[in-house]
Write an enzyme that holds these catalytic residues in place. Structure first.
Site, PDB file in Angstrom:
ATOM      1  N   LYS A 199       0.829  -1.222   0.000  1.00  0.00           N
ATOM      2  CA  LYS A 199       0.000   0.000   0.000  1.00  0.00           C
ATOM      3  C   LYS A 199       0.859   1.266   0.000  1.00  0.00           C
ATOM      4  O   LYS A 199       0.437   2.311  -0.492  1.00  0.00           O
ATOM      5  CB  LYS A 199      -0.947  -0.010   1.213  1.00  0.00           C
TER       6      LYS A 199
ATOM      7  N   ARG B  89      -8.227  -7.743  -7.553  1.00  0.00           N
ATOM      8  CA  ARG B  89      -9.031  -8.977  -7.584  1.00  0.00           C
ATOM      9  C   ARG B  89     -10.469  -8.638  -7.964  1.00  0.00           C
ATOM     10  O   ARG B  89     -10.858  -7.474  -7.941  1.00  0.00           O
ATOM     11  CB  ARG B  89      -9.025  -9.611  -6.193  1.00  0.00           C
TER      12      ARG B  89
END
Ligand code: MV4
Length: 504
Positions: free
Chosen positions: A116, A291
């Site tokens: 991140k 995803r």
């Protein structure tokens, strides 16, 4: 096109991918743990292989065994679904190294965007505004000075993971050391890395995400936004598309930022960029999910796109067959979980003795529920996704109320009562949502125990029953028939009282 695809997942998402394979004409191979022997995703698949014992780390997280099965089955590709190994770059790489096509972004993309801190840096370099914050904080001292620079309140977040694990909100400096310790420990156990970074805690804001799909020829198509502000303890509960806070102008901005991010990272497959949008409509990048997401059905319902099928087509090297897809109408998703909203949403385990799912116009149920399903502690408590579509948001809400009341799951507790309360909440109905919604509107609710009116109703029913049984049948009514069948054949009201779990 693939001939055979292995689905490395379970439950509703595995069944969803089986369905996409069926429609494309691909043989669907599923895996199952010992606890999932009788699961619907096993029964609907063309082939099913036992992957291991019930615990996820010995089954659905056992990447080596999953790849062995894929090779044994002669699969061409692997679809990870969401959760489990869906964003595990090492597993994605191992699939590619084993000669299997990974249905998702490249392992490099997964790795880069899964960090991140790295993702934030990439977005800043691409000129995308990110939530004010820090790079990795490697000591208490560095964290303290970064926090002072950012300004309290702040959020401590795990560099190696998104969603809700390894997150702490810190309002005062004296709370920081404990929060860092706890977040790092949680992140290490959840993601294998305890690295942390800090962000300014923006509040009130909206949590808005932009769905995209990108193929291998540089085509990146935005598919609209989703509103995800209704979360409880960092778990999404209700999502909708579009968002009441997104104007056409803001939508274009979000789309432009998402396209820029995809191009800057060489992204392919389906993906989602998460933003925080403040009251002035300013969007700041939060993270990018590499995803297919749980809440993909709301986007499918307002665009007509089959995201799973297109994700498979793109993985097989085909071009995306559309460029511009407008959203039509409104869609809402309620995540139905085996949790008890009257007992702090604690997981509810047991056997689903009877299930009856809602239907009718504009209703979609993605679930792997069946009579006799054993709900265990081994896996996530999500047991169904109930989605409704309407021409307007109000129609979608009215439909959701009707569908929630129609949804009967006997044998375990579910959070259906919570969803019904939200669908009847005045602020929700007016679209007054932000990340504080659940805290502000539901923290003080009498979650433990029945509501006053329910107690009154029950008391009245008990009194009426007692009076009735003392006097015998009311005048003008036939006495109890000697015919046992009549005695034992409940009328509608009795079935309602006896057979159904109270949904409110
Ligand atoms: C935030 C935030 C405000 N400021 N980050 C990230 C994980 C996701 N589960 C929620 N996330 C948030 N990250 C900063 N810097 C607000 C949220 C957030 C949220 C926070 C608390 C309670 C409910 C929330 C609902 C959506 C988003």
């Amino acid at each position: 096109m693939f001939k055979k695809l292995l689905i490395a997942n379970r439950g509703e998402i595995a069944l969803r991918i089986v369905r996409a394979c069926r429609e494309i004409g691909i043989t669907a191979v599923t895996i199952y743990s010992e606890a999932d022997r009788n699961s619907l995703h096993v029964r609907h698949a063309d082939e099913a292989y036992l992957v291991g014992p019930a615990p996820a780390r010995e089954s659905y997280l056992n990447g080596g065994r999953i790849i062995e099965i894929a090779k044994e089955a002669g699969a061409d590709a692997v679809h990870p679904g969401y959760g489990f190994l869906a964003e595990n770059a090492d597993f994605a790489q191992a699939c590619v190294d084993a000669g299997l096509t990974w249905v998702g972004p490249s392992p490099e993309c997964i790795r880069t965007l899964g960090d991140k801190v790295q993702a934030r840096k990439l977005m800043q370099e691409a000129g995308i505004p990110v939530v004010p914050g820090s790079e990795e904080v490697t000591s208490q001292g560095k964290a303290a000075s970064a926090a002072t620079r950012i300004g309290y309140p702040i959020m401590v977040k795990a560099a190696a993971g998104g969603g809700g694990r390894g997150i702490r909100t810190v309002y005062r400096p004296q709370e920081l050391p404990t929060a860092l310790e706890a977040a790092s420990k949680e992140a290490a156990s959840a993601f294998g890395h305890g690295a942390l970074y800090l962000e300014k805690f923006l509040d009130p804001v909206r949590h808005i995400e932009m769905q995209i799909i990108a193929d291998g020829r540089g085509n990146v198509v935005p598919l609209g936004e989703r509103e995800c502000s209704i979360q409880r303890r960092h778990q999404k509960m209700i999502e909708e598309a579009p968002s009441t806070a997104v104007s056409p102008k803001l939508r274009r901005q979000l789309e432009e930022m998402a396209l820029r991010a995809a191009r800057a990272t060489g992204y392919t497959s389906v993906g989602t960029l998460e933003f925080l949008v403040d009251r002035k409509g300013r969007a700041n990048f939060l993270e990018m999910n590499t995803r297919l997401q749980v809440e993909h059905p709301v986007t499918e319902m307002v665009t007509g796109v089959d995201l799973v099928a297109d994700q498979i087509l793109v993985a097989a090297g085909e071009d995306i067959p559309y460029r511009e897809v407008p959203m039509q109408g409104w869609a809402i998703e309620c995540r139905i979980a085996a949790e008890d909203p009257f007992n702090d949403f604690l997981p509810s385990v047991g056997t689903v003795s009877f299930v009856s799912v809602p239907g009718g116009p504009g209703v979609r149920v993605d679930s792997a529920l069946y009579d006799g399903l054993e709900i265990s502690y081994y896996y996530d408590p999500l047991i169904a996704k109930l989605c409704t579509w309407g021409r307007t948001r109000l129609e979608a809400i009215q439909r959701m109320r009707r569908a929630l009341r129609e949804f009967k799951i006997v044998g375990i507790n579910t959070n259906i009562p919570f969803h019904l309360q939200v669908m009847e909440d005045s602020h929700f109905i007016q679209g007054k949502l932000d990340t504080g919604f659940v805290e502000k509107r539901f923290a003080g609710r009498k979650e433990n125990g029945l509501r006053e009116e329910q107690v009154a109703l029950l008391a009245a029913a008990v009194l009426a029953h007692r009076k009735g049984s003392q006097r015998g049948p009311a005048p003008g009514r036939r006495p109890e028939s000697s015919d046992w069948r009549r005695r034992n054949r409940p009328g509608r009201s009795e079935a309602g009282a006896r057979g159904w779990q109270r949904s409110t």
